[in-house]
Design a protein around this motif. Sequence first.
Motif, mmCIF file in Angstrom:
data_model
loop_
_atom_site.group_PDB
_atom_site.id
_atom_site.type_symbol
_atom_site.label_atom_id
_atom_site.label_comp_id
_atom_site.label_asym_id
_atom_site.label_seq_id
_atom_site.Cartn_x
_atom_site.Cartn_y
_atom_site.Cartn_z
ATOM 1 N N LYS A 56 0.837 -1.205 0.000
ATOM 2 C CA LYS A 56 0.000 0.000 0.000
ATOM 3 C C LYS A 56 0.866 1.246 0.000
ATOM 4 N N ASP A 57 1.905 1.241 0.810
ATOM 5 C CA ASP A 57 2.804 2.391 0.886
ATOM 6 C C ASP A 57 3.549 2.594 -0.426
ATOM 7 N N ILE A 58 3.996 1.495 -1.046
ATOM 8 C CA ILE A 58 4.681 1.593 -2.339
ATOM 9 C C ILE A 58 3.751 2.185 -3.391
ATOM 10 N N PHE A 59 2.520 1.687 -3.457
ATOM 11 C CA PHE A 59 1.560 2.195 -4.433
ATOM 12 C C PHE A 59 1.324 3.698 -4.246
ATOM 13 N N ASN A 93 -1.014 -3.286 -11.822
ATOM 14 C CA ASN A 93 -1.452 -4.397 -10.983
ATOM 15 C C ASN A 93 -1.588 -3.893 -9.554
ATOM 16 N N ARG A 94 -2.793 -3.927 -9.037
ATOM 17 C CA ARG A 94 -3.062 -3.510 -7.665
ATOM 18 C C ARG A 94 -3.604 -4.692 -6.853
ATOM 19 N N GLY A 95 -2.978 -5.840 -7.059
ATOM 20 C CA GLY A 95 -3.281 -7.002 -6.238
ATOM 21 C C GLY A 95 -2.356 -7.043 -5.037
ATOM 22 N N ILE A 96 -2.889 -7.437 -3.893
ATOM 23 C CA ILE A 96 -2.088 -7.619 -2.687
ATOM 24 C C ILE A 96 -2.471 -8.958 -2.067
#
Length: 239
Positions: A56-59, A93-96
């Motif tokens: 989340k922080d990286i995004f 890509n916003r998968g976690i």
Amino acid sequence: MKMKKTLLIASLAVNVLLIGAAGVIVNKQGGMGFIEEQYQAMKSKEEFPEYYRQKKDIFEALEGESADKIFLGDSITDHGDFQEYFPDEKVLNRGIAEDTTKGVLNRIDEVVSRNPEEVYIMIGVNDIAAGVKKETYAKNMEKIVQSFDQEKTRVVLQSLLPVNNDSFNNDLPNSRVDDFNAILEKVAADNNSEYVNLHPHFEDGNGQLQKEITIDGLHLMGEGYDRWIEQLGEQLPEN
């Protein structure tokens, strides 16, 4: 007096046995490192896992940029290399891994800020594993969909995939997957978004994820991602 002495000796013996048993358990679990891990887990008040917070922080640290497509979800999305399938478009890509609808809502602002032309959402299997109620899942999905301006962003809800219980986990029943997919289809219809039913193209005829396209009964091999993208092309009308 003799009785008290006997009880005292018995009590001391029991305590010694308990301490010894605890020592054996701790040793098997990794010694003092195990104790430290448990202490840190008890001390931590973080609501979300470390990997989630890192991603989340990286995004959020990345400079804002518009995207043609965003794939949003949990580990099944996280493991996919979607940009490779659309080389002429900007794909994020916003998968976690291990994410849930609650986690997606906690980070949805960053996704919306990318102003995607299209967003493809697959989330829910970890909600099932966590015992999230169907009503809560439905409300969370509605909030996720309604976070986007659908005049600007095409919102596509993708069905959850079946699980192969022989390879993965019998505690995650496919009947619950079916229930959550029915919710997704209804949320899509109620909110003028789109629904893609991937499920029948991944199950083996007995409601299980096909073994040849999974690594562990839940996550996909390369053929699974090929099939996923193929179905998006076949089921979605062109804009």
